[in-house]
Structures are given as C-alpha cells and as structure tokens.
Design a protein around this motif. Structure first.
Motif, PDB file in Angstrom:
ATOM      1  N   GLU A 135       1.061  -0.956   0.704  1.00 25.28           N
ATOM      2  CA  GLU A 135      -0.437  -0.127  -0.257  1.00 25.28           C
ATOM      3  C   GLU A 135       0.899   1.140  -0.006  1.00 25.28           C
ATOM      4  O   GLU A 135       1.524   1.347   1.123  1.00 25.28           O
ATOM      5  CB  GLU A 135      -1.115   0.071   1.698  1.00 25.28           C
TER       6      GLU A 135
ATOM      7  N   GLU B 191       2.450   5.051   0.543  1.00 20.61           N
ATOM      8  CA  GLU B 191       1.901   5.281   2.288  1.00 20.61           C
ATOM      9  C   GLU B 191       2.401   7.163   1.946  1.00 20.61           C
ATOM     10  O   GLU B 191       3.449   7.433   0.428  1.00 20.61           O
ATOM     11  CB  GLU B 191       2.741   5.041   3.345  1.00 20.61           C
TER      12      GLU B 191
ATOM     13  N   SER C 280      -3.917  14.580   1.374  1.00 24.45           N
ATOM     14  CA  SER C 280      -4.066  13.392   1.960  1.00 24.45           C
ATOM     15  C   SER C 280      -4.882  14.274   3.309  1.00 24.45           C
ATOM     16  O   SER C 280      -5.665  13.200   3.715  1.00 24.45           O
ATOM     17  CB  SER C 280      -2.373  13.224   2.665  1.00 24.45           C
TER      18      SER C 280
ATOM     19  N   PRO D 185      -7.062   3.727   3.529  1.00 30.16           N
ATOM     20  CA  PRO D 185      -6.080   2.354   2.531  1.00 30.16           C
ATOM     21  C   PRO D 185      -7.002   1.385   2.692  1.00 30.16           C
ATOM     22  O   PRO D 185      -8.103   1.364   3.819  1.00 30.16           O
ATOM     23  CB  PRO D 185      -5.505   1.847   4.557  1.00 30.16           C
TER      24      PRO D 185
ATOM     25  N   ARG E 161      -4.450   1.445  -1.359  1.00 26.43           N
ATOM     26  CA  ARG E 161      -4.949   2.736  -1.430  1.00 26.43           C
ATOM     27  C   ARG E 161      -5.949   2.841  -1.932  1.00 26.43           C
ATOM     28  O   ARG E 161      -5.893   2.650  -3.443  1.00 26.43           O
ATOM     29  CB  ARG E 161      -3.907   3.744  -2.099  1.00 26.43           C
TER      30      ARG E 161
END
Length: 134
Positions: A10, A12, A52, A95, A107
């Motif tokens: 995933e 980040e 984000s 996530p 994601r």
C-alpha cells in the motif's frame, strides 16, 4: 501485471501531484476501444493529485481530454481547466483491502460507483515529479 500488483505494498504519503502512466492498456470496458488508440497519440491521463488530509483526490489529464472525455465516457462534463491541464473524476481514498484478487492492502480510490459496478480496467503507476521533495 496481476503478479506484479500482488507483490506491491500500500502506498503511503500520497499527497500533492503525482505523475502517472497507464501500464499496458485499458481493458474490460467498452470505452477501451476508443481510449487505447487515443493514448498512442496523446497519453491523455497525466496522473493524480491527492489531498492526504481530506482523503480526496482527482485525475489530471491533458487538454485534449476536454474534447474526448465526453465522447469516451458517455457525456462526462466534470472536467475543469487548471494550469494547462484538465482536472476531474474526483475520488476519496483510504487504506483498504483490494476487492480484486490478490486481495492485498491497497490505497483504495472510491469514485462513488455502486459496489456492483467495481471492475478492474487498468494498471497504472505513479511517481513524484523529478526534483520534487519527498
């Protein structure tokens, strides 16, 4: 591609503008018959922008998308012109576990499509623009 995807992690720290590239071709949708030949001339899709903090994002496309997207995507008119690119196709991201095998941590991008319509249509890669801070 599926094997490579299954070995991934995933991502980040997705924030800001990331350059993108479709890996291979679009598949599994009628629109691919129109979009794949176009992508040989103009890749059209340039990447994604992520916020984000808000958990939102959008696709970034070349200017030709203003003309071709309403044709390829059955009348989608949600694009806007920003800094020499087109922006649109807003999504939420978080996530999650992938819905498609191999169900790895991803994601997840939610474009607001009902669950019954979830389908794999492409693999893509993202990277930070060369020279940008991590």
């Amino acid at each position: 591609m599926a094997l490579l995807f299954g070995e991934g992690d995933e991502p980040e720290g997705l924030d800001g503008e990331l350059e993108g590239q479709i890996v291979g071709k679009l598949f599994g949708i009628p629109e691919a018959a129109l979009a794949n030949p176009l992508m040989k001339i103009d890749p059209t899709w340039r990447g994604k922008s992520f916020d984000s903090r808000a958990g939102t994002g959008l696709n970034r496309l070349s200017p030709i998308a203003a003309v071709v997207m309403p044709i390829i995507t059955a009348g989608y008119l949600g694009l806007r012109h920003v800094d020499g690119e087109m922006e649109g196709s807003h999504f939420e991201h978080a996530p999650d576990i992938g819905l498609i095998e191999p169900r790895v941590r991803v994601r997840a991008l939610d474009y607001g499509v009902p669950d019954g319509d979830v389908r794999l249509i492409a693999y893509f890669a993202l990277r930070r623009p060369v020279g940008s801070p991590l």
